[in-house]
Design an enzyme around this catalytic site. Structure first.
Site, short mmCIF file in Angstrom:
data_model
loop_
_atom_site.label_atom_id
_atom_site.label_comp_id
_atom_site.label_asym_id
_atom_site.label_seq_id
_atom_site.Cartn_x
_atom_site.Cartn_y
_atom_site.Cartn_z
CD GLU A 1 -0.41 5.33 -3.48
OE1 GLU A 1 0.57 5.99 -2.05
OE2 GLU A 1 -1.17 4.49 -3.92
CG ASP B 1 -1.66 0.86 0.77
OD1 ASP B 1 -2.35 1.08 -0.05
OD2 ASP B 1 -2.92 1.18 2.13
CG ASP C 1 -7.66 4.35 1.22
OD1 ASP C 1 -7.53 3.26 0.34
OD2 ASP C 1 -6.33 5.01 1.44
#
Ligand SMILES: *[C@@H]1O[C@H](CO)[C@@H](O)[C@H](O)[C@H]1NC(C)=O
Length: 969
Positions: A538, A535, A611
């Site tokens: 980015e 997770d 999310d």
């Protein structure tokens, strides 16, 4: 996962809390995007606008293999700056167009394609470039119907098929590679139009006294530094943006460029009546609680676009790793103009000639690879939550699932399992016995997934961080020397630079489940039943610009973060998936879920839609996002509501959506109420249980669809335009779709209080309702039908002509179903025929690559007045005809895996749409079988209504062998 209310966060970084659009840039807040859009506005305002870029014909050189030519390119605006052009044709007809500055002050980032491509593409052997005075061209293709033409003055690249323009680069004159310059002489000397006119052939349009102003604008705009909110980007290299217009004449629809919460059919962002005001943005970002209808960036970026019309599909892959904005204008009903504006990098565009969606998937797959065949258990149901708080919690959740007889395959642990968010290190207060806990889960044939994020807590007592520092692997600040530090879940953190080859082998050692010979860290507190969730890659950095890394940070090779930002997350999941594969003695299929992704990421595992909010809008847009991701290579995506507390109605509908998504995970934010399915009241609990059981019954269909995706690139969640490319009425459909090539059509219901649903049926087909066996016929114009869709009903149809393999014995997890018998549903078409496939292997190892598989074709066809249903070996057929790339050199139908399932039989065959009651049903060479027939509408007739049904009971034929059943009229 991203918190809004964690106390830690409130104290540490209030700036990142109020997450709304203003945390992320609009085009007008990004200097290079402003410049790109201004260029396009100037072009639109000048009726005779012409690109200043032209090919220097004298410099043209064709390679000895004939497939590639190179040439110099000049810009009338900067006569002293040199550019190089390279155009090559691959053996499947893909055209690669590369352009870079030559001999400039610096080097532009040119490695994006090398991370995305699986290999150096093979070059065409049948190309013959013809050099003319105005252009260079080549005709190719099996039917010699494709032609690529590179015009010299101005430079354009056009792909034609049958003499019709398909793709045009720089047709609108928006190509611009801002060259490297020195800050002192940023403002160039004026070149007057007179001088420019002297330069050979430059068009007379240049009537304005200042050419720079004409092309680049009057004002310098954020060339050397810019600020956003409280952050300053120092931009030491100055301007280096890349602008290219790509037009798809004769193609009215464009799809792709995920990830955005938007429709599949991309909308107009510019021109007279734009639907969106901002271009589609690609800049991997932690855009939590994102908007449900927007061009804002999300977590991943795949710069691939399909252009589609009833008679052609073409596509482009723009291999750029920096932030990119894409304007779209539907200039007429049948033509689409796009404009791609990137912050840095070379021009490196792959033009895929199609001409069908299937060809596009094959062409894109040859470039970037396919989704790897996943472990079979990963297609089961995943139960996730931020967070299951302890080992005992996990055991209790598993017990509840078992008590309620609800199937589940995987339990997930979010960040709180890790002591102070030091990933790999268990919080022993709550997880005192991680290996025992995992073994307890594995004892019920289930797996665990645990999160490993890329932010490493900066403390010498954390071996993972310390080893990375000792090896010099940390991403550097803009000085190129000092380790970069930022804030994330673990507080003050550092990020490993996975562009550094020295990080690759090291990362793999961390996942070994046994002790290494030296003092090096390895994950002895895990087992081979633990899989990984990557997770925040980015990367998400709470105190960084746009919640990410400063663009002037420095990576391996001296490249700035801005150059490779969108690729960064892919390397992390690549290495993690390699690490998982090789951690044990026998390599096993990895499972790695990633949030950030780029072109090529599909090779490394699953991704999800990030999310989202527990709202109806997010549920609906999730389906569109899954479809958009799936056409850009990702078979594997999920849907779930992260924030908020969905009511039971929404939850039931959402389970339907999830159960018909390639990847099926329920997830929830730390502040939400517990919502495991067993906590629901009746009738909701029963409904969700039924949905989960239906998913499990359909696992053979999903797995077979994944086999196809892993060899052909054809998406598992298949949009209508891919399944029916000529059906114009379906080109904008993105709320119903097909599952692989199975013929299953699903339309999840995403409206509150719905009682019915409208489903579109493509022309001249039959569809059977999956539950009621009601038969529908669509006329040559296609048609819409309205069907009941109460909360316990899902509009689900079988396309006439399909055979579906299912397993109808509910179990606690998928692994224990591997030897269950198969049921076949034979849905006849108007000519009383049907076909379907079933693919099986051991589900976890790589033995399938050595031919340890069972891949069957089932077919039904007319035989006399009755029908014949048969089963044949598909691998043998494919090897003989080389229809698709089954990469098997040796294959034996009696392979060890096939033998291991020789006792797995077909226990039931349901035939829909038969014309009349049979007189006999026999296995060829056997005796009369037990069967039942109820009359109804026949497939070959004209009527709609309840279909006839023949149920053949326990024909006791093996799924792994050839057989034939004759149904006599
Ligand atoms: C990523 O994956 C490919 C295999 O698909 C591999 O060849 C490549 O070396 C990997 N490594 C990195 C750092 O991208």
């Amino acid at each position: 996962m991203r918190a809004l209310s964690s106390l830690l966060l409130l104290v540490a970084i209030p700036a990142a809390l109020a997450v709304k659009s203003h945390d992320f840039k609009t085009c007008s807040q990004a200097g290079f995007c402003r410049r790109g859009r201004a260029l396009s506005a100037r072009a639109a305002a000048h009726p005779q606008w012409t690109s200043p870029y032209s090919v220097d014909a004298d410099s043209l050189s064709i390679s000895s293999d004939q497939a590639t030519f190179t040439a110099g390119v000049k810009s009338a605006i900067y006569p002293d700056i040199k550019f190089g052009l390279e155009v090559r044709v691959h053996d499947d007809g893909v055209v690669r167009v590369k352009m870079d500055e030559v001999g400039g002050l610096r080097k532009r980032y040119d490695e994006a394609a090398s991370w995305a491509l699986i290999a150096e593409p093979k070059i065409s052997k049948d190309i013959q470039w013809t050099v003319g005075t105005k252009d260079i061209r080549a005709v190719y293709g099996d039917k010699k119907d494709v032609e690529v033409v590179v015009s010299f003055e101005p430079l354009t690249v056009t792909l034609y098929r049958n003499g019709k323009e398909q793709v045009v680069l720089n047709g609108r004159g928006l190509l611009h590679l801002e060259h490297f310059r020195k800050k002192e002489d940023a403002k160039p000397e004026e070149v007057t139009s007179e001088e420019a006119l002297e330069s050979e052939g430059t068009q007379q349009v240049l009537k304005t006294p200042n050419l720079h102003a004409w092309f680049e604008g009057e004002e310098e705009d954020a060339l050397w530094e810019e600020t956003f909110s409280s952050w300053t980007d120092t931009k030491p290299k100055g301007p280096e943006s890349l602008s290219i217009d790509i037009t798809f004449p004769n193609h009215g629809h464009v799809y792709g460029i995920p990830q955005h919460a938007s429709s599949l059919d991309l909308r107009t962002t510019t021109g007279e009546s734009p639907y969106y005001t901002d271009p589609y943005r690609l800049y991997n970002a932690d855009t939590f609680e994102y908007l449900a209808d927007s061009t804002m960036s999300l977590y991943g970026s795949i710069p691939v676009m399909h252009a589609h019309s009833a008679d052609s599909t073409v596509a482009v892959f723009n291999a750029v790793g920096s932030e990119t904005w894409i304007d779209i204008a539907h200039s007429s009903v049948s033509s689409t103009e796009t404009h791609w504006i990137s912050e840095s990098g070379i021009l490196d565009v792959f033009i895929m000639p199609g001409p069908t969606p299937k060809d596009i998937f094959a062409q894109y797959t040859r470039l970037t690879g396919t989704q790897a065949l996943p472990a079979d258990w990963s297609l089961g149901y995943h139960q996730c939550r931020w967070n299951y708080v302890s080992s005992e919690d996990i055991r209790a959740v598993q017990k509840k699932f078992d008590e309620e007889d609800i199937p589940v395959d995987v339990f997930w642990l979010d960040i709180e399992y890790a002591e102070e968010h030091k990933y790999f290190i268990w919080d022993k207060k709550n997880f005192p016995d991680p290996v025992d806990m995992t073994n307890d889960v594995a004892a019920s044939s289930r797996k665990m997934v645990v999160i490993i994020d890329p932010h490493f807590k900066r403390t010498s007592s954390y071996p993972v961080y310390q080893e990375a520092v000792d090896r010099g692997l940390i991403v550097k600040q803009k000085d190129g020397q000092t380790d970069y530090e930022g804030w994330c879940w673990s507080g003050s953190s550092a990020w490993v630079d996975f562009f550094n080859p020295a990080a690759w082998d090291w990362w793999k050692t961390l996942f070994k489940t046994y002790k290494l010979g030296d003092d090096k860290f390895s994950w002895t507190e895990s087992t081979e039943d633990v899989f990984i969730w990557n997770d925040m890659n980015e990367p998400s950095i709470f105190n960084g610009p746009e919640i990410s890394m400063p663009r002037d940070n420095i990576h391996y090779g001296g490249w700035e973060h801005r150059d490779l930002h969108n690729i960064n997350g892919m390397l992390f999941s690549n290495l993690t998936s390699q690490a998982i594969t090789v951690r044990g003695e026998v390599p096993k299929r990895p499972f790695v879920l990633t949030r950030a992704f780029y072109a090529g990421s599909q090779r490394f595992g699953a991704m999800w839609t990030g999310d989202n909010l527990g709202t109806w809008e997010h549920m609906a847009v999730g389906i569109k996002m899954v479809l958009a991701n799936s056409i850009a290579g990702f078979a594997f995506t999920d849907v779930g509501g992260f924030f908020g507390n969905p009511d039971p109605e929404m939850l039931v509908r959402w389970y339907h959506v999830g159960a018909f998504s390639p990847f099926f995970r329920a997830h929830a934010h730390i502040d939400t109420k517990r919502r495991e399915p067993y906590l629901l009241d009746e009738p909701y609990k029963g409904m969700v249980k039924d949905i989960l059981r239906r998913r499990y019954s359909m696992l053979p269909i999903w797995y077979t669809a994944f086999r196809e995706a892993s060899t052909t690139g054809l998406p598992v969640a298949r949009p209508h335009y891919v399944a029916f490319p000529k059906d114009e009425a379906g080109f904008s459909l993105d709320d119903q779709y097909f599952i692989g090539s199975s013929g299953l059509l699903v339309k999840p219901v995403t409206e509150k209080g719905a009682k019915e649903a409208t489903v579109y049926l493509p022309p001249n087909e039959l569809f059977y309702d999956y539950d009621s066996y009601n038969l529908y016929r669509s006329p040559a114009t296609g048609k819409k039908i309205t069907v009941a869709a109460e909360l316990d009903q899902l509009p689900l149809f079988i396309l006439g002509g399909s055979i579906l393999p299912t397993r109808e014995r509910p179990r606690r997890s998928s692994s224990v179903m591997r030897h269950d018998p198969i049921t076949l549903q034979v849905a006849l078409d108007a000519s009383s025929s049907a076909r379907g496939e079933l693919y099986l292997d051991d589900g976890v190892t790589f033995n399938h690559q050595q031919g340890q598989i069972v891949w069957r074709e089932f077919s039904a066809e007319k035989s006399g007045k009755g029908i014949k249903i048969s089963s044949r070996d598909l691998t043998t057929q494919h090897l003989a005809s080389a229809v698709d790339s089954v990469a098997l050199t040796t294959y034996d139908p009696a392979n060890a895996f096939a033998q291991s399932i020789s006792s797995v039989r077909v226990e039931k065959i349901a035939v829909l749409g038969l014309g009349a009651k049979p007189s006999s049903v026999k296995v060829v060479g056997g005796k009369e079988l037990e069967w039942e027939y109820s009359s109804g509408v026949s497939a070959s007739g004209k009527k709609e209504g309840s279909s006839s049904l023949l149920v053949i009971k326990d024909p006791a034929v093996s799924v792994a062998s050839d057989w034939e059943i004759v149904v006599q009229a």
